[in-house]
Structure formats: C-alpha cells, structure tokens
Design a protein around this motif. Structure first.
Motif, PDB file in Angstrom:
ATOM      1  N   ARG A  32       0.816  -1.210   0.000  1.00 23.59           N
ATOM      2  CA  ARG A  32       0.000   0.000   0.000  1.00 23.59           C
ATOM      3  C   ARG A  32       0.855   1.268   0.000  1.00 23.59           C
ATOM      4  N   ARG A  33       2.080   1.190   0.555  1.00 20.14           N
ATOM      5  CA  ARG A  33       2.903   2.400   0.667  1.00 20.14           C
ATOM      6  C   ARG A  33       4.060   2.443  -0.330  1.00 20.14           C
TER       7      ARG A  33
ATOM      8  N   LEU B 172      -0.172   5.213  -7.166  1.00 20.48           N
ATOM      9  CA  LEU B 172      -0.443   5.015  -5.742  1.00 20.48           C
ATOM     10  C   LEU B 172      -1.671   5.799  -5.280  1.00 20.48           C
TER      11      LEU B 172
ATOM     12  N   ARG C  90       5.655   1.124  -4.210  1.00 24.09           N
ATOM     13  CA  ARG C  90       5.634   0.393  -5.481  1.00 24.09           C
ATOM     14  C   ARG C  90       7.066   0.336  -6.002  1.00 24.09           C
TER      15      ARG C  90
ATOM     16  N   SER D 196      -3.789   4.932  -2.237  1.00 26.08           N
ATOM     17  CA  SER D 196      -3.202   5.079  -0.895  1.00 26.08           C
ATOM     18  C   SER D 196      -2.989   6.536  -0.491  1.00 26.08           C
TER      19      SER D 196
END
Ligand SMILES: [Zn+2]
Length: 431
Positions: A170-171, A353, A173, A356
């Motif tokens: 989630r935080r 992202l 990539r 998130s």
C-alpha cells in the motif's frame, strides 16, 4: 485520533472550515467538520492545530534522494556540462555514502511536508530508508548503458526484488528507470518496458530534458552524441523528437515522463494519450539552463501532471511548495487549486499510488501535512503563497507524527547524518 485545523483541504472534496480528520492506526476513517466528527468519535483524543491548514502529505514525484550529498557541489551549468560533473561526483560516492545521503534527503523531504516520493533508486537502500523514515512512494531502479541481455545480471547486482509485484504494498511500489534515450539504447528501452509490464511495475524516464537531447535525436549530433555512442547500445538518430521516438518504440505507454522541458506542440497530444503522467521540475530545468516546459498547454491537454524537485544536484532544496511557486512564475495562469492537486492527487496517480495517497478520504493512508498558514477565505491560495519548510507545523506519515510543533521527531539521527553529509561534501567539492 482526531486531527483538527482551521481548514482541512481533502483535495477530493472542497475545503472544510474548522475541519478534522479521524484516524485509526495508519488509515484515515473520516473527514469533515470538526463538530460532526467530535460527535461521531466522542472518545477519540484530539490533536488541535489552530491557525493552520491541514492537507494530504505531499507527493514529490521525481527525486534522487541518494544524490542529496551533491547539494552545492555541482554548479548551475548547461545540461551536458552539468551531467558530466554529476557523473564524476557520483563515482566518488560509495554505497555507505549513498545510504547516508538518502537518509538526509528523506529527512529533508519529510521536514517540508512530503510523505511520498517518485524516487530513482540505485539499489535496495532507498526504499528501505524511505520505509524507516515513513516515506512512501514509487522506487524506480536505474539501469543504463547496458545491452538488453545484460539487464538480468545488472538487476541482480543492484538487488532489484525478484518478485516486485508480490512485495510491493500500500505504501511502496517498484519499477525501473532506463534513465534517458541517450543513455539506454532502443532494445534496452523495449526490454525494460516488456519487463515492467510483465511484472506489473512502473517505468520512469527522463524525457526531452534539454536542447542537446533534441538535437541528438533529430540529427545525431551535439554534446550528447558521445554519451549516446558510449551508453545507448544500438542507438541511431531517429530524426524525430524524444517523445515521438519513445512513443514509436512503445516505451512511452504508461510511463512516467519526467521533465518534458523541450517539447514541440505535436508532442503534447502524444504524451496525453500515451504517458501515465508528466512530472515537471521547473527549478531543476532553470538550474540546467533548459525549458521552461510548455506548462499551460500540458495542463490543458488532459495528461496527469505532477511536480518534482529532482535531486539536490540541481536544486536548492526538496521543498515542493517552493517548486510550486517556481512553476507559477513559468505558468501564472495555473490555478492554486490545480497546483495543489498536482502536488497531491495527481502526483499519487502519476506514481500508481492513488488508492493510498494524495487525498484525504476514508481508507487512504494517514499521511498529513499541516502548515502554519492563515487560510483566510481561500486555503488553496494561502497554501500556495505561504506553505513550505518554514511554515511546517506537523507532518504525519503512516499514522505517526514525523514532525510536530515544527520540530522533526528524528533529530538525533538527522544531526548525525547532517555531520556526515558535511564531511562528504568537503571531499566532493569540485573546483
Ligand atoms: Zn532526475
């Protein structure tokens, strides 16, 4: 926990006067007027920031945190000269230096309100250090000067994750950056694109950064011809623009196109229909005597636009609001609201992202930036005018305060790293 401020700017919705954000662990669970949230969550402790505007943690979509040690080492110069000096200075940095430099860069970014980066990585240190500091982001391993068959060994050497899609979360990539058309040949560019597509990871490229790059692609001549002959295996001048070249190779599709400072009008619809996003770095461009990018046309084209500081080898600081103010000087017609979106929601989308980061909405990460700014009647304009490193009140990343009361919560390590950085800079100074 409830975090309350005079204005809350969710980005995904209009600003809320006397607003609050409700947090559970490292996630946002509600955003709205403080009175309503206080009723809904009567047992929650309240952290109140009077006289402040609260917004999502900023997304600095193009950084090289590992090059923080090059701050004030490499002078402002035309791009090809600057590039030669950076390559020389980077050779002096060992892995430990790069790691120390990354720590300092991560702290500096966080101290001005950034909680998410689009980082060019030179190994596994930067995502690890970023996670330590609380920074989220997309981490693009840089590969250049290779024949395509050398890519697997090089990635193994650089400790690129074997199965990035499985470990990215989630935080964070992952992804690859084949640097630029003059340092990676067409076959390597295509192989990187194939691989990132198969892996479900990102691809970032420096595109149309200088007139020298344009000259090289159009005519095969100029100050980058020697660099290309040495590094870009199989390169032959295509007689077109960098954007058109990359598009024809199929490499631009879904890619993060960084800089785009030297575009022809015909390039803009190509970027809009192909690239994932364009990252503008106006202060870095000015430092390297290039651009400015055609910001107004890009902004009207529908392409996702993000903002980046680039590295401290070509910038004064990692303060994204200072970058935004520089962009308004190049493109005064951009609204404050659009600029704030570029620094948040569009930046997060550029990095893949957006589920998130980038907005204050239930389910997003608890990443907040709070500035001591009187929001008046227009918090977007107030932020754009006065927010930045000197007005940071608090920064939260992944549900933890990293800056509170204007003070970083990581002072001891910061001081230690800053001392190391000073020593490193002394050894790097280029006469
Ligand atoms: Zn860069």
């Amino acid at each position: 926990m409830l975090v309350r401020a005079d204005w809350v700017v969710p980005v995904a919705a209009p600003p809320v006067r006397d607003g609050a954000v409700a947090l559970r662990g490292n996630l946002i669970c509600a955003v709205g007027p403080f009175d309503r949230l206080a009723e809904e969550y009567p047992a929650e402790p309240v952290t109140h920031h009077p006289g402040c505007v609260l917004m999502p943690g900023l997304v600095n979509a193009h950084t090289h945190l590992a090059l923080t040690a090059l701050h004030e080492v490499v002078p402002s110069a035309p791009f090809p000269e600057w590039l030669a000096l950076v390559v020389r200075a980077m050779r002096a940095l060992g892995p430990d230096d790069l790691a120390a430099s990354t720590v300092l860069g991560a702290h500096r970014a966080m101290a001005s309100g950034t909680t998410v980066v689009g980082e060019i990585a030179y190994g596994p240190e930067s995502p690890a250090i970023a996670a330590d500091t609380g920074l989220g982001g997309a981490f693009f391993w840089e590969v250049l000067g290779l024949a395509p068959e050398e890519l697997p060994d090089r990635l193994a050497e650089l400790e690129y994750p074997a199965d990035p899609a499985r470990i990215q979360g989630r935080r964070q990539r992952y992804g690859l950056s084949p640097h630029a058309p003059y340092t990676s040949g067409p076959d390597l560019l295509r192989e990187v694109r194939r691989r990132t597509r198969a892996e479900g990871t990102g691809l970032a490229l420096h595109v149309a950064e200088s007139p020298a790059e344009t000259e090289l692609l159009r005519a095969g001549t100029g100050p980058l011809a020697e660099v290309a002959a040495r590094s870009a295996h199989g390169f032959a001048a295509p007689g077109t623009t960098p954007v058109r070249y990359l598009s024809d190779l199929g490499v631009l599709d879904g890619a993060l196109a960084v800089h785009c400072a030297e575009l022809l009008p015909v390039d803009i619809p190509v970027l809009a229909s192909r690239a994932a996003a364009v990252v503008l770095c106006p202060r870095s461009n000015a430092y390297l005597h290039v651009g400015p990018a055609p910001v107004k046309r890009l902004a009207a084209s529908g392409v996702t636009l993000a903002l980046g500081t680039d590295s401290l080898a070509s910038n004064a600081d990692l303060d994204l609001f200072a970058e935004a103010r520089a962009l308004t000087r190049v493109a005064p017609s951009l609204s404050a609201e659009r600029l704030i979106r570029m620094m948040t929601a569009e930046g997060a989308r550029a990095l893949g992202l957006e589920s998130s980061f980038g907005t204050l909405e239930p389910g997003r990460q608890a990443d907040l930036a709070v500035y001591r700014v009187d929001g008046g009647e227009d918090p977007y304009a107030a932020l754009l005018e006065r927010a930045g490193r000197s007005t940071v009140e608090a920064v939260m990343a992944a549900g933890l305060w990293r800056v509170l009361g204007g003070q970083a919560t990581f002072p001891s390590r910061f001081a230690e790293t800053a001392a190391r950085h000073a020593a490193l800079r002394a050894t790097l100074a280029i006469q």
